[in-house]
Design an enzyme around this catalytic site. Structure first.
Site, PDB file in Angstrom:
ATOM      1  N   ASP A  93       0.999  -1.109   0.384  1.00  0.00           N
ATOM      2  CA  ASP A  93      -0.482   0.412  -0.055  1.00  0.00           C
ATOM      3  C   ASP A  93       0.908   1.193  -0.072  1.00  0.00           C
ATOM      4  O   ASP A  93       2.142   1.529  -0.121  1.00  0.00           O
ATOM      5  CB  ASP A  93      -0.629   0.006   1.698  1.00  0.00           C
ATOM      6  CG  ASP A  93      -1.792   1.311   1.003  1.00  0.00           C
ATOM      7  OD1 ASP A  93      -2.281   1.443   0.013  1.00  0.00           O
ATOM      8  OD2 ASP A  93      -2.745   1.074   2.378  1.00  0.00           O
TER       9      ASP A  93
ATOM     10  N   GLU B  11       2.368   5.043  -4.031  1.00  0.00           N
ATOM     11  CA  GLU B  11       2.417   5.879  -4.978  1.00  0.00           C
ATOM     12  C   GLU B  11       3.724   6.849  -5.207  1.00  0.00           C
ATOM     13  O   GLU B  11       4.129   7.648  -6.327  1.00  0.00           O
ATOM     14  CB  GLU B  11       1.389   7.029  -4.989  1.00  0.00           C
ATOM     15  CG  GLU B  11       0.122   6.781  -5.016  1.00  0.00           C
ATOM     16  CD  GLU B  11      -0.094   5.175  -3.712  1.00  0.00           C
ATOM     17  OE1 GLU B  11       0.361   5.708  -3.021  1.00  0.00           O
ATOM     18  OE2 GLU B  11      -0.928   4.530  -3.758  1.00  0.00           O
TER      19      GLU B  11
ATOM     20  N   ASP C 102      -8.795   3.255  -2.821  1.00  0.00           N
ATOM     21  CA  ASP C 102      -9.759   3.876  -2.115  1.00  0.00           C
ATOM     22  C   ASP C 102     -11.081   3.618  -2.729  1.00  0.00           C
ATOM     23  O   ASP C 102     -11.088   5.512  -3.018  1.00  0.00           O
ATOM     24  CB  ASP C 102      -9.688   4.627  -0.999  1.00  0.00           C
ATOM     25  CG  ASP C 102      -8.238   4.595  -0.091  1.00  0.00           C
ATOM     26  OD1 ASP C 102      -8.073   2.910  -0.009  1.00  0.00           O
ATOM     27  OD2 ASP C 102      -7.662   5.103   0.239  1.00  0.00           O
TER      28      ASP C 102
HETATM   29  O1  MIG Z   1      -4.154   5.974   4.326  1.00  0.00           O
HETATM   30  O2  MIG Z   1      -3.645   1.078   5.962  1.00  0.00           O
HETATM   31  O3  MIG Z   1      -5.764   1.655   0.271  1.00  0.00           O
HETATM   32  O4  MIG Z   1      -6.692  -0.354   1.316  1.00  0.00           O
HETATM   33  O5  MIG Z   1      -7.216   0.186   4.281  1.00  0.00           O
HETATM   34  C1  MIG Z   1      -4.851   4.868   4.542  1.00  0.00           C
HETATM   35  C2  MIG Z   1      -5.201   1.871   5.493  1.00  0.00           C
HETATM   36  C3  MIG Z   1      -3.996   3.870   3.885  1.00  0.00           C
HETATM   37  C4  MIG Z   1      -4.799   3.267   2.558  1.00  0.00           C
HETATM   38  C5  MIG Z   1      -5.748   1.997   1.629  1.00  0.00           C
HETATM   39  C6  MIG Z   1      -6.723   1.246   2.229  1.00  0.00           C
HETATM   40  C7  MIG Z   1      -6.513   0.631   3.832  1.00  0.00           C
HETATM   41  C8  MIG Z   1      -5.715   2.195   4.097  1.00  0.00           C
HETATM   42  N1  MIG Z   1      -4.342   2.710   3.669  1.00  0.00           N
END
Ligand code: MIG
Length: 771
Positions: free
Chosen positions: A424, A427, A498
């Site tokens: 995650d 980016e 998201d």
């Molecule tokens: O700033 O890890 O897209 O699936 O549950 C949010 C917490 C960070 C973004 C991900 C999401 C995840 C969440 N993350």
């Protein structure tokens, strides 16, 4: 402003020469190298920035696969119809004409124009006044003028009825004509809609469909880039990039399937996953203790809803420090994993790249000591921003050494019992404003900046994770990533980030997943039920139906939204939910067979209808239906309150699933679709391998196969192996050819048989016929 090019980009052709499959053309002000990769793929390379391609998408093996398909190249000098001197480079399929001025035009072998450069200045039909632009800028918008003055440009004429598909995970419909997009991996938590220019992934690959020919354009450049798809002017589409080379792959083929096959020859195929990974997964950012996770897991078993994993979001880490474990809430390391795995659950954990800055924390110590983090623009200090753990550094994943280091910690996780890893925030996301463009990192040994690396940060992180898992566990890794670039499909499955619990986001799932599939990402999914905001019984029911053929099949929701397990929405929702999760498992062997085939063809499981019915205009921008392989048509309800669905069935005979009603296609029909029914149709001539009554995949595969067959019989191939490792590459698999004849009798031919793979104890036929 706007004077990016006139009638002459690079000056006249001074000299040219062809050697093998490469032609070098020297213009007065520029060099160009044309490489024929095979008869259907030609690369036009203008080295504005570097002499070599520096591709992240195309690796050596990819290039070899594509070029092994062979080509014949002929080149000659001509004067074209405008009196321009030109060099013609032809293969058995395509003719490329490069003219004085530096224009590259593609023709089919029979001389029909496919794609010519637009030879005038861009003419934006809509021009904004200065004050309007300032206003927009102040609000954080990008404005049209930022696109016009770029060092890298390619503006191409398109037909007025040309359809434009592709670009990966943009929040948009199948046909992207009349919209504009950017490639700059972006984590934007607000509700995405079709006016969004960019999301988490950058996949600069377009599929352009003319009335009589379909071709692809892949612009391999990782810098911030832009596409205007006939929005500013219906006569052309425009590509531009902030920096880098013009590195254009023209991908012929004539039809969408062939273009996708060619593109994935070049950038790689999604590898065969483990069977269980295609099953159902449950997740929530907010399962914050052992008790929480266990209760959810047990409830799935109790309610007889198949489930492979209850996934671990960031709370399992100790203070969000990557590669640590929160013993306080989740108990001693490994204990919970063991308990879950005894119940047949797999362990899937999230990791984030942002590494906490803290003396004594091993990742920080190792990373700083060895210089593994991005540096400030002065090259001295490690670059600092903030994410979940507070102040954090960013691993410099472009270097092999850093990927290996990261991978060694991925190994710690798999040693502890982790089965799959979810990447995650890559980016990369940052809480204190975006990373400055001049932050320093590497492309292997070469020092460069974040400007070049941003769009491949997630790609490199996925590569690090995948390679470590593959090497260390010997199993076929599941890496799920949010950010990526073209070619990342070799390393990772993707989800669309998201989304929210909104009906338009359910509707958008169909073109989004179909488009990802058309771009090589055959394993993809969205957060079922919606990540942000609160779901409803009706929305969740329709969502589990619509997603029930997805290759990444996961319900996920955000901290702060209401919980999204089906039982939170009452008995009726549970019934519907169970029915569709079970239906997914019924078709699991078919999905797996499609993934097996995909390794050769690059064709996705979930496909837009236009991919199968290219001559049928009704399919060109059909966004609320999709095909699963070439045999199943699915038409979900994606609007609230709707209990009748308008279904388009292409020409041919169809059988409604599961009741077997025979329906003639080539028309729209109105289908009853009460809340507990999603219309599904099977094409005449189909034999589809299915399972019956399985509760989840676990390690043991079902030993009974049912061939769902339409009246009149048909044929299919079916693949069976361990479902987990690479033994199939050494011949340890069974490959069956099934043929069901008109009378419903099975002819079975075993193409490959392995002692190590169990035979089915029973193979039955189920004819889909109304009784
Ligand atoms: O700033 O890890 O897209 O699936 O549950 C949010 C917490 C960070 C973004 C991900 C999401 C995840 C969440 N993350």
């Amino acid at each position: 402003m706007g004077e990016i090019k006139g009638m002459n980009k690079y000056g006249n052709i001074k000299e040219w020469k062809t050697k093998g499959n490469e032609t070098e053309i020297i213009f007065e002000n520029q060099r160009m190298i044309v490489t024929v990769i095979n008869d259907e793929i030609i690369n036009v390379f203008v080295p504005i920035w570097s002499e070599d391609h520096r591709s992240k998408a195309i690796e050596k093996e990819d290039y070899e696969r594509a070029s092994s398909k062979g080509c014949c190249v002929e080149s000659a000098e001509k004067i074209n119809e405008f009196g321009e001197k030109s060099v013609e480079i032809s293969t058995s399929e395509i003719k490329l004409i490069i003219t004085d001025g530096g224009f590259a035009d593609f023709y089919s072998k029979d001389g029909k124009l496919i794609s010519a450069e637009y030879r005038e200045n861009r003419k934006p039909i809509k021009t904004l006044g200065i004050w309007e632009m300032e206003l927009l800028r102040a609000e954080g918008h990008t404005v049209a003028d930022t696109v016009l003055n770029k060092p890298v440009n390619d503006v191409r004429r398109i037909d007025l009825d040309e359809r434009l598909y592709g670009l990966g995970d943009k929040m948009s419909f199948l046909d992207k004509r009349s919209y504009e997009y950017e490639n700059w991996n972006t984590d934007d938590p607000s509700a995405h809609n079709e006016q969004y220019h960019s999301l988490y992934k950058s996949i600069p690959f377009l599929i352009c469909k003319k009335r009589s020919y379909t071709y692809g354009l892949f612009y391999d450049n990782t810098f911030h880039s832009y596409f205007d798809l006939a929005k500013e002017n219906p006569e052309y589409m425009a590509y531009s990039a902030e920096d880098g080379n013009l590195d254009l792959y023209f991908i012929g083929g004539g039809n969408i399937k062939k273009v996708v096959e060619n593109y994935t020859d070049l950038t790689g195929k999604t590898p065969l996953p483990q069977l269980w990974t295609l099953g159902y997964h449950q997740c929530r950012w907010g399962y914050s203790s052992t008790k929480d996770i266990m209760e959810v897991a047990d409830k799935f078993r109790e309610l007889d809803i198949p489930c492979e994993s209850v996934q671990f979001d960031i709370d399992y880490m100790d203070g969000y420090r990557v590669f640590t474990w929160n013993e306080k809430d989740y108990g001693p390391k490994g204990k919970l994993f063991k308990e879950l795995s005894e119940k047949g659950f797999k362990q899937v954990v999230i990791i984030d790249p942002g590494t906490k800055r803290e003396e004594g924390y091993f990742m920080y110590e190792e990373g700083t000591k060895n210089g593994y983090f991005f540096k400030d623009s002065d090259g001295k200090n490690d670059y600092v921003n903030a994410v979940w753990p507070g102040d954090a550094n960013y691993p410099d994943f472009g270097r092999d050494e850093v990927r290996k280091w990261w991978g060694s910690h991925v190994n710690d996780l798999t040693d502890m019992g982790v089965d799959a890893i979810w990447n995650d925030m890559n980016e990369p996301a940052s809480f204190n404003g975006p990373l400055p463009l001049d932050v320093i990192g590497h492309d292997e040994d070469r020092e460069t900046t974040h400007r070049e690396l941003h769009n491949v940060y997630g790609h490199f992180m996925s590569k690090a994770t995948y390679e470590a898992m593959k090497e260390h566990t010997g199993k076929r890794p599941l890496v799920i990533t949010r950010a990526c670039y073209s070619g990342s499909q070799k390393y990772a499955a993707v989800w669309t980030g998201d989304n929210q619990s909104l009906w338009p986001h359910l509707a958008m799932m169909i073109p989004q997943l179909c488009t990802l599939g058309m771009c090589g990402f055959s394993i993809c999914g969205v957060d079922i039920g919606g990540f942000g905001t609160d779901s409803t019984p009706e929305l969740l029911s329709r969502w589990i139906e619509a997603a029930s053929f997805a290759t990444f099949f996961r319900n996920h929701s955000a901290n702060g939204s209401i919980r999204q397990e089906p039982w939170k929405f009452g008995e009726r929702t549970v019934e519907i939910y169970r029915k569709y999760v079970k239906q997914h498992y019924t078709f699991l062997p078919y999905l797996y067979d499609l993934m097996y085939e995909e390794q050769t063809t690059g064709l996705p499981v979930m496909r837009p209808l236009v991919m199968e019915y290219e001559d049928d205009e009704n399919t060109y921008n059909l966004n609320d239906e999709f095909m699963v392989g070439d045999k199943i048509l699915v038409s979900p309800v994606v609007n609230p309150g709707e209990t009748v669905k308008k279904v388009y069935l292409p020409k041919g005979t169809w059988y409604r699933y599961p009741d077997g009603e025979k329906i003639d296609g080539g028309r729209y029909i109105l289908e009853d679709a009460p809340l507990d029914y999603m219309p599904v149709y099977i094409k005449e001539g189909s034999v589809i391998p299915t399972y019956k009554d399985i509760s989840f995949v676990g390690e043991k595969l079902p030993d009974k196969l049912i061939l769902l067959t339409t009246p009149g019989g048909g044929k299919c191939n079916h693949f069976k192996d361990s479902g987990t490792d690479y033994s199939y590459k050494k011949g340890k698999y069974n490959l069956y050819e099934f043929e069901v004849d008109r009378e419903g009798k099975l002819n079975l031919n075993i193409v490959n048989e392995s002692q190590d793979v169990e035979q089915y104890s029973e193979i039955a036929i189920n004819i889909l016929k109304k009784t």
